[in-house]
Design an enzyme around this catalytic site. Structure first.
Site, PDB file in Angstrom:
ATOM      1  N   SER A 173     -12.334   9.543  46.281  1.00  0.00           N
ATOM      2  CA  SER A 173     -12.139  10.984  46.432  1.00  0.00           C
ATOM      3  C   SER A 173     -12.773  11.483  47.717  1.00  0.00           C
ATOM      4  CB  SER A 173     -12.730  11.705  45.210  1.00  0.00           C
ATOM      5  OG  SER A 173     -12.854  13.079  45.476  1.00  0.00           O
ATOM      6  N   SER A 174     -14.020  11.045  47.961  1.00  0.00           N
ATOM      7  CA  SER A 174     -14.734  11.509  49.157  1.00  0.00           C
ATOM      8  C   SER A 174     -14.056  11.040  50.433  1.00  0.00           C
ATOM      9  CB  SER A 174     -16.176  10.985  49.149  1.00  0.00           C
ATOM     10  OG  SER A 174     -16.906  11.624  48.152  1.00  0.00           O
ATOM     11  N   SER A 272     -25.639  28.374  58.815  1.00  0.00           N
ATOM     12  CA  SER A 272     -25.347  28.790  60.187  1.00  0.00           C
ATOM     13  C   SER A 272     -24.258  29.845  60.259  1.00  0.00           C
ATOM     14  CB  SER A 272     -24.938  27.570  61.031  1.00  0.00           C
ATOM     15  OG  SER A 272     -25.977  26.616  61.029  1.00  0.00           O
ATOM     16  N   HIS A 306     -36.821   3.188  55.180  1.00  0.00           N
ATOM     17  CA  HIS A 306     -38.001   3.979  54.824  1.00  0.00           C
ATOM     18  C   HIS A 306     -38.063   4.221  53.307  1.00  0.00           C
ATOM     19  CE1 HIS A 306     -35.548   7.917  55.766  1.00  0.00           C
ATOM     20  NE2 HIS A 306     -35.252   7.447  54.587  1.00  0.00           N
ATOM     21  N   HIS A 307     -36.993   3.837  52.602  1.00  0.00           N
ATOM     22  CA  HIS A 307     -37.031   3.891  51.132  1.00  0.00           C
ATOM     23  C   HIS A 307     -37.603   2.604  50.555  1.00  0.00           C
ATOM     24  CE1 HIS A 307     -34.507   7.558  50.881  1.00  0.00           C
ATOM     25  NE2 HIS A 307     -33.993   7.085  52.002  1.00  0.00           N
ATOM     26  N   LYS A 335     -32.652  22.877  64.793  1.00  0.00           N
ATOM     27  CA  LYS A 335     -31.826  23.744  63.939  1.00  0.00           C
ATOM     28  C   LYS A 335     -32.656  24.879  63.341  1.00  0.00           C
ATOM     29  CE  LYS A 335     -28.271  21.972  61.934  1.00  0.00           C
ATOM     30  NZ  LYS A 335     -27.049  21.609  62.605  1.00  0.00           N
ATOM     31  N   ARG A 454     -42.887   8.355  38.598  1.00  0.00           N
ATOM     32  CA  ARG A 454     -41.598   8.944  38.236  1.00  0.00           C
ATOM     33  C   ARG A 454     -40.861   8.041  37.260  1.00  0.00           C
ATOM     34  NH1 ARG A 454     -37.725   7.824  43.515  1.00  0.00           N
ATOM     35  NH2 ARG A 454     -36.201   8.890  42.196  1.00  0.00           N
TER      36      ARG A 454
HETATM   37 CU    CU Z   1     -33.889   8.327  53.544  1.00  0.00          CU
END
Ligand code: CU
Length: 530
Positions: A173-174, A272, A306-307, A335, A454
């Site tokens: 779909s994406s 924006s 980094h994960h 931004k 978690r």
């Molecule tokens: Cu990340």
């Protein structure tokens, strides 16, 4: 082909007089506005289902010990909450905005591939159904986390297979939606609408669409390799067969980090549009916004590990991913600076869309700051898999993306429906949301720093106070979202006629580099495609 869009938003093209009504209209529609509406209602439905799962999670965590659900069901809740919110709620919301706004913003009569557009949407209910059906299979839904890490996925029941197929459908779909958006923007702009004159929302979606085309097949590969490991004797992620479970994490996060920006960039696009309108000024630094968005998109592909600082990566690897990640703060800072500079000395007013937009700028930036903290490998190794991480990404997602979504709905609702919503109730919705969601997630920084893990249904007594506060905030935020539903239904049924320019002289098209068309130009007198 010729297609004309009348003032009621109905497409009349080569349809041989076929004008279905009722449910058939929505099933067969190829009109970008209808499909945008479908996406938005689907998104909100998923938001409420994923939200109900969050309520179960917060209910169980209200007190230490096990009260309401068993640990296995708790894991199923965290998994499906994540998958449903990311793929079912947030992403479709921004695709809904894209469908409604991009053709109108660039002066196109509709999306480039109208029937593909229909199919992109109608895959989603099937994917969502597979996720829900997985709860009713032997063993239930897979309690593996939305990241679906190997090797745990190999042990799960048939619910895991349904989840994998759901991810395949969501990915299809994406990708189809992205192809449609890219083609529409590159080929169907009205004469004079050069790329650098497009409203920034179109730019952020153009870049997001490329991210999707590049990242979604990688996720599809990861879950397909999981599928063949489960059923067809491969050992991609099985060390006993010569594979490596860490490989899964590399593949998943090569998708997963760009996914963060697939969600964030369209949110940046909405913000924006909203901030210039309620500042009565053009967006500050338009070109730098385009370049910053592109820079974020490119950098998002070289930071994935980094994960994974705790998997036993060499120090050189940790350093590379740490520096690359901190580099993203530069274009993101550009931004935020531009949004603030747009407001600077503007003729500001604070209707509901602007409240959500300003809330977004402040709270998303806060989530970005904790992201910077977590990007430092030495810090992350301490905080990995604690509630500090949960707090961080919920500031970016649950607050950032959702606030941008609400800003967009309130902002464009008068244009879409010709009706006004109740401004007083809208402001109530904002204030209740912003207070309760901060109660929910701000305290999770503290429990996380104290070491609360978690994805666990039980915890030591020392974490009880923070968890109670967090749960109370979550229940309050959940209830406040019913107010939004009430506001929208009330506005559709009995809202006052929206003025031609609902925001007192401000208009989304006016301040964003369009060659000054009449207000609502494409809404009332759409161009005709020959
Ligand atoms: Cu990340």
């Amino acid at each position: 082909m010729s297609a004309v869009v009348d003032t009621h938003g109905q497409a009349h093209g080569d349809d041989h007089g076929y004008h279905p009504s009722g449910i058939m209209r929505w099933i067969t529609t190829t009109n970008h506005k209808d499909i945008g509406t479908l996406y938005l209602w689907f998104s909100f439905t998923m938001f409420m289902i994923g939200g109900a799962m969050a309520m179960v999670i917060r209910l169980e965590l209200f007190s230490p010990g096990l009260q309401w659900v068993n640990p296995d069901f708790f894991n199923q809740m965290t998994t499906m909450h994540g998958l449903i919110m990311v793929f079912g709620a947030i992403m479709p919301a921004f695709v809904g905005f894209a469908n409604w706004q991009i053709p109108m913003m660039i002066g196109a009569p509709d999306m480039a591939f109208a029937r593909l557009n229909n199919w992109s949407f109608w895959l989603l209910p099937f994917a969502a159904s597979l996720l829900v059906i997985s709860f009713f299979t032997p063993g239930g839904a897979p309690g593996v986390g939305w990241t679906m890490y190997a090797p745990l996925t190999v042990q799960m029941g048939v619910g895991m297979d349904l989840t994998i197929f759901a991810v395949h459908l969501l990915g299809m779909s994406s990708i189809m939606g992205s192809i449609n958006i890219i083609t529409t923007i590159l080929n169907l702009r009205a004469p004079g609408m050069t790329l650098m004159r497009m409203p920034l929302f179109c730019w952020t979606w153009l870049i997001t669409a490329y991210l999707l085309v590049a990242a979604m097949p990688v996720l599809a590969g990861a879950v397909t390799m999981t599928l063949t490991d489960r059923h067809f004797g491969t050992s991609f992620f099985n060390a006993a067969g010569g594979g490596d479970p860490v490989l899964y994490q590399h593949i998943f996060w090569f998708f997963g980090h760009p996914e963060v920006y697939i969600i964030a960039l369209p949110a940046f696009g909405v913000i924006s549009q909203v901030i210039p309108a309620f500042s009565r000024k053009p967006l500050f630094g338009y070109a730098s916004m385009v370049y910053a968005t592109s820079a974020i998109a490119i950098l998002s592909f070289i930071v994935w590990a980094h994960h994974m600082y705790t998997v036993g990566m060499p120090v050189a690897g940790q350093l590379f991913f740490m520096y690359a990640t901190t580099l993203i703060a530069v274009p993101t800072g550009v931004k935020v600076f531009n949004w603030v500079a747009t407001m600077w000395r503007g003729s500001l007013s604070f209707e509901t869309p602007m409240l959500f937009a300003v809330g977004f700028v402040f709270l998303f930036t806060l989530g970005g700051m904790t992201g910077l903290v977590l990007s430092l490998a030495a810090v992350d190794i301490q905080l990995h898999d604690t509630y500090y991480v949960v707090a961080h990404f919920h500031y970016v997602m649950a607050i950032g993306a959702v606030f941008a979504g609400y800003a967009g709905v309130y902002f464009w609702f008068p244009k879409w429906t010709g009706k006004m919503y109740d401004e007083t109730l809208g402001k109530w919705h904002f204030w209740l949301s912003v207070v309760f969601i901060n109660i929910t997630f701000f305290v999770q920084h503290f429990s996380g720093l104290a070491g609360m893990p978690r994805r666990v249904p039980d915890y030591p007594l020392m974490f009880e106070t923070w968890n109670k506060i967090s749960s109370i905030g979550a229940f309050g935020f959940g209830i406040a979202q019913f107010l939004f539903l009430y506001i929208i239904i009330k506005a559709i049924r009995s809202g006052e006629q929206a003025p031609e320019r609902p925001w007192e002289g401000a208009d989304s098209l006016e301040w964003t580099h369009l060659p000054t068309p009449a207000p609502h130009h494409s809404f009332h007198t759409p161009p005709v495609l020959k």
